[in-house]
Design an enzyme around this catalytic site. Structure first.
Site, PDB file in Angstrom:
ATOM      1  CB  SER A  80      -8.914  -2.056   4.270  1.00 46.78           C
ATOM      2  OG  SER A  80      -9.212  -3.311   3.745  1.00 46.78           O
TER       3      SER A  80
ATOM      4  CD  GLU B 178      -5.902   0.469   2.606  1.00 49.64           C
ATOM      5  OE1 GLU B 178      -5.338  -0.608   2.661  1.00 49.64           O
ATOM      6  OE2 GLU B 178      -7.003   0.642   2.075  1.00 49.64           O
TER       7      GLU B 178
ATOM      8  NE  ARG C 139      -4.176  -1.731   0.358  1.00 48.99           N
ATOM      9  CZ  ARG C 139      -4.230  -3.022   0.079  1.00 48.99           C
ATOM     10  NH1 ARG C 139      -3.181  -3.619  -0.504  1.00 48.99           N
ATOM     11  NH2 ARG C 139      -5.311  -3.722   0.317  1.00 48.99           N
TER      12      ARG C 139
END
Ligand code: EPU
Length: 334
Positions: free
Chosen positions: A234, A330, A160
């Site tokens: 998420s 995130e 990520r």
């Protein structure tokens, strides 16, 4: 080019937060991206570059300029390479691949977001990541208006992460991304519950389309539809811990899921940690933890960004207290 003042971002973030920005710009070609770079003055700052806002939490009105790419195209460059405009929808790339005998992207089906974000965020799911396919990122440097091309390794991808989120943050307007897919179909079925879901459907050897459809079903069962329940997928990254820390926890929690990163590091699903803290399905004001996947925070209706942040902090606190592990969002909080 679209150029608007005092503009509501309600339809530009999947959390469904009704925040405004001082100025909103959308460029629809590389030349327009260069124009944006040249016209930016100090008065326009701060700037916020967004994709489809599927990984964004707005905590208040944005007193600056929001920039979005509206470059929308897909073209097959040669047998294996596909070049896409940064504003092109990611899942439409996967759909294109499946219908054009290009393989590898099936497991990344219906990840929300656009091509530009795939290159910044290194989106991933079910054992595949955008970085496995990106060969070139085209961008305009904001400071100079210069056209730049970056190779995969120059972007320094990891889980990520990319250079666009760190050293290059807010320095480039991405215009196009080229991906290399495979002409050989090698399905990745050994991740999460893909095999279980296929067996339930009586499929042993899925075609690319069958695999794509199974991934779509798995995601739809766990992840809320932002049109119904605002969310950004998420909310937290899965923490990576040292082996010694993992061993100590594994001795205490025999059923703790984990993914081995290398000899010294293990990744532990944040969704599991959050569920163990009793947060699954719980709310704080109008913000809540999704009842089918604790990694996802949702807007139950009318939540402010601040309410979501308060929930995020309460969860971080409890996970730290119970497991001694820090978890980090995130989602891009602005
Ligand atoms: N788990 C729980 N309780 C929960 C949620 C998960 O115990 O409430 C456990 C599951 O049972 C499983 C493990 O945690 O053993 C992992 O869960 P899952 O397979 O649902 O995946 P994840 O680690 O929670 C990651 C990505 C997702 C991606 C899936 C599938 C991150 C931050 N998230 O989630 O990506 O779709 O794997 O590969 O890496 C996104 O980035 O927005 C996203 C949805």
């Amino acid at each position: 080019m679209i150029d608007l003042q005092d503009y509501s971002l309600l339809h530009h973030n999947t959390f469904g937060i009704d925040a405004k920005c001082r100025r909103f710009i959308e460029y629809t070609s590389e030349a327009e991206a260069q124009q944006v770079a040249k016209m930016l003055t100090q008065d326009d700052y701060p700037i916020l570059i967004i994709g489809s806002g599927s990984n964004l939490l707005l905590t208040s009105d944005y007193d600056g300029m929001v920039i979005h790419s509206g470059i929308n195209f897909i073209e097959q460059v040669d047998e294996e390479h596909v070049r896409c405009g940064s504003g092109f929808e990611w899942d439409a790339v996967v759909d294109y691949c499946v219908t054009h005998q290009l393989y590898g992207a099936e497991n990344l089906s219906i990840i929300p977001g656009e091509v530009g974000a795939s290159a910044i965020q290194n989106i991933g799911a079910y054992g595949a990541e955008a970085k496995d396919f990106i060969t070139e990122v085209e961008a305009v440097e904001i400071a100079t208006g210069k056209i730049c091309r970056f190779t995969n390794s120059e972007c320094e991808y990891s889980y990520r992460q990319s250079k666009f989120k760190h050293e290059w943050k807010d320095k480039y307007l991405i215009t196009a991304v080229t991906y290399r897919f495979s002409k050989t179909y090698c399905p990745k079925l050994d991740y999460g519950n893909i095999r279980v879901a296929l067996t339930e459907k009586g499929i042993a050897e899925p075609t690319p389309l069958e695999l794509r459809n199974v991934i779509i079903d798995i995601r739809n069962a766990k992840l809320p539809d932002p049109k119904v329940l605002g969310n950004a997928g998420s909310f937290f990254m899965n923490p990576i811990v040292e082996k010694a820390k993992y061993d100590a926890l594994a001795a205490q929690y025999e059923r703790m899921p984990h993914y081995t990163i290398n000899e010294t590091q293990e990744k532990i699903p944040a969704g599991w940690l959050i569920e163990q803290c009793g947060w699954k399905g719980k709310a704080l004001g109008n913000a809540a933890v999704h009842d089918k996947q604790a990694l996802v925070l949702v807007n139950r209706g009318g939540a402010t960004g601040e309410e979501v942040v308060a929930l995020c902090k309460a969860i971080q606190h409890d996970v730290k207290e119970k497991f001694g592990i820090e978890i980090y969002p995130e989602v891009n909080i602005r």
